[in-house]
Design an enzyme around this catalytic site. Structure first.
Site, short mmCIF file in Angstrom:
data_model
loop_
_atom_site.label_atom_id
_atom_site.label_comp_id
_atom_site.label_asym_id
_atom_site.label_seq_id
_atom_site.Cartn_x
_atom_site.Cartn_y
_atom_site.Cartn_z
N LYS A 67 0.86 -1.20 0.00
CA LYS A 67 0.00 0.00 0.00
C LYS A 67 0.88 1.24 0.00
O LYS A 67 1.93 1.25 0.66
CB LYS A 67 -0.90 -0.03 1.24
CG LYS A 67 -1.93 1.09 1.32
CD LYS A 67 -2.83 0.89 2.55
CE LYS A 67 -3.91 1.95 2.66
NZ LYS A 67 -4.79 1.71 3.83
N SER A 142 -9.74 1.55 2.74
CA SER A 142 -8.85 2.33 1.91
C SER A 142 -7.77 1.53 1.19
O SER A 142 -7.16 2.04 0.25
CB SER A 142 -8.18 3.43 2.75
OG SER A 142 -7.34 2.85 3.74
N SER A 166 -9.88 -0.81 6.93
CA SER A 166 -9.29 -0.64 5.60
C SER A 166 -8.56 -1.84 5.02
O SER A 166 -8.20 -1.82 3.85
CB SER A 166 -8.34 0.55 5.59
OG SER A 166 -9.08 1.74 5.45
N1 GLN Z 1 -13.40 3.86 6.37
C1 GLN Z 1 -12.74 4.29 7.55
C2 GLN Z 1 -12.34 5.74 7.41
O1 GLN Z 1 -12.66 6.29 6.42
C3 GLN Z 1 -11.55 3.42 7.85
C4 GLN Z 1 -10.36 3.73 7.04
C5 GLN Z 1 -9.15 2.94 7.44
O2 GLN Z 1 -9.24 1.89 8.08
N2 GLN Z 1 -7.99 3.47 7.11
O3 GLN Z 1 -11.73 6.33 8.25
#
Ligand code: GLN
Length: 467
Positions: A67, A142, A166
């Site tokens: 990532k 994400s 994410s």
């Molecule tokens: N969807 C969550 C957010 O927008 C989690 C994102 C994540 O785990 N980085 O913060």
């Protein structure tokens, strides 16, 4: 092929690390223009590493996609942001050092929501990622690029990061395995911070065994991360095939209520039943503070983000605005130009809940509710070995269908964020598909949550469910 299968071929001399890399590049050229999981990749440097790969190591010769928020020396680390579009990492994150020490080759920089804020990868400022099962739909996020590439077979396995889901949510949407380890199990040194008390790095893989192999390589104490735990790392493969006979598995009432898509529910329940058929005992439990998880997370995560992202000031890192009137104007213009709308929203929200006068009403209160959520799990794990739940209330939605209200998108994190607030490990494994209105089979994930540092048992249960 999975890591395990490729390792057998490598050891038998049927393939080479270079051949695997070249095959991957061929697959990427054939399909990734549609999926868009890679932001960049550097074949030349990977081939140089492949030439020296030590095949006797546990991940010897295996390329792993990363990532784009983890530092790999000399490679881009954009975090999906215009702010860091031209940033080159000056060192290896600890997870990268550990992957290399296990023989793996970091290969490919995977798309993500900007600074990991989002659930669809649509918040990336640098590219679009779609779901390989239906390119009109999101891959999730994400870590959308990491999940989509593993699903699309353009990566063998990948690393993602999980602050509120994410890793698990895109794994669920793309039909791959995604593991968020316990807070402190894996070093965060060299991961660009979003919300430091919630962030954890973990694997996205084709199989549970591959997830165990990668966790084995990246787990452990790191003096460079004061929140990493100095606890022994068990042999995750040793107990992987122990099955679920006699284990008590909790079914939390609050995770099967209204709002969950009936198709998703059916697949998750089918998978739960298969664990009962293999000898697990199912026990209904309650996690009464679940309904406060989204609100709590969306105070704490933006608060920490607003602090962490203050380092992006146009001076030290990344984008710098031209022709500022003075230093304040330089900060303002650089941040205005460098950050996308969701990141700005989080910074504003986080600064607000931390500001004097509101700190007690929002931030302090959220910390107290976080303790209640953690206690819910502590109480549950007195009665059960692990908890079974859905990952997301529905299968992957259409790209662009989020609507104008960000709250709706935040609510879809309902089943994943409690694990981060409590610091416990959780895994998503594919458990079936639902047929969409337009005739596509969309993957659904089963989530297994375990007690703090309970990854070995989590993987063991996941292996049984996978089988
Ligand atoms: N969807 C969550 C957010 O927008 C989690 C994102 C994540 O785990 N980085 O913060």
């Amino acid at each position: 092929m999975t890591i395990t299968q490729l390792r057998q071929q490598l050891i038998a001399g049927e393939t080479t690390p270079a051949a695997i890399l070249e095959k991957l590049v061929e697959e990427i050229s054939a399909r990734d223009n549609l999926t868009g999981s890679y932001l960049s990749h550097d074949l030349a440097s990977a081939l140089a590493e492949a030439a020296n790969a030590d095949l006797s190591l546990p991940l010897g010769g295996i390329p792993i996609a990363i990532k784009d928020n983890m530092n790999v020396l000399g490679q881009p680390c954009t975090c999906g942001s215009k702010f860091l579009e031209n940033y080159i990492a000056p060192y290896d994150a600890t997870v990268i050092k550990k992957l290399r020490a296990a023989g793996a080759i970091p290969f490919g920089r995977m798309n993500q929501d900007e600074f990991a804020m989002g659930s669809s990868t649509e918040n990336s400022a640098l590219g679009k990622t779609s779901n390989p099962h239906d390119h009109t739909r999101i891959a999730g996020g994400s870590s959308g690029g990491s999940a989509a590439a593993v699903a699309d077979r353009t990566a063998i396995a990948a690393l993602g990061s999980d602050t509120g889901g994410s890793i698990r949510q895109p794994a669920s949407h793309c039909g791959v395995v995604g593991l968020k380890p316990s807070y402190g199990r894996v070093s965060r040194y060299g991961l660009v911070a979003f919300a430091s008390s919630l962030d954890q790095i973990g694997p996205l893989t084709q199989s549970v065994e591959d997830a165990a192999l990668i966790l084995q390589a990246i787990a452990g104490f790191d003096p460079a991360d004061s929140t990493s735990l100095d606890a022994p790392v068990p042999d995750y493969l040793a107990t992987l095939n122990n099955g679920v006979r006699g284990l008590r598995l909790g079914i939390p009432r609050e995770y099967f209520g209204e709002g969950i898509d009936p198709g998703v529910r059916t697949q998750v329940e089918k998978s739960i039943q298969s664990l009962a058929d293999q000898g697990a005992e199912l026990i209904e439990i309650s996690l009464p503070h679940t309904e406060y998880a989204v609100a709590t997370y969306y105070v704490i995560a933006p608060a920490e983000a607003s602090s962490n992202l203050s380092r992006f000031d146009g001076i030290r890192y990344g984008h710098r605005a031209s022709n500022p009137a003075d230093i304040l104007d330089l900060y303002k213009k650089s941040r205005e130009q460098g950050f996308g709308p969701e990141v700005k929203r989080r910074i504003i929200l986080g600064t607000y809940v931390l500001s004097s006068g509101y700190y007690d009403a929002y931030y302090s209160r959220a910390q107290k509710v976080r303790t209640l959520i953690r206690r819910d799990f502590e109480n549950a794990f007195k009665k059960v070995d692990a908890i079974l739940a859905p990952v997301v209330p529905s299968s992957a939605r259409k790209i662009g269908a989020a609507g104008a209200d960000p709250l709706q998108e935040y609510l879809s994190d309902i089943f994943t964020i409690a694990a981060n607030l409590a610091g416990i490990p959780a895994i998503s494994i594919p458990c079936g598909t639902v047929l969409s209105d337009d005739g596509k089979n969309l993957p659904v994930g089963l989530q297994i949550l375990g007690p703090h540092l309970g990854e070995a048992k989590l993987l063991q249960i996941a292996k049984a469910a996978e089988a």
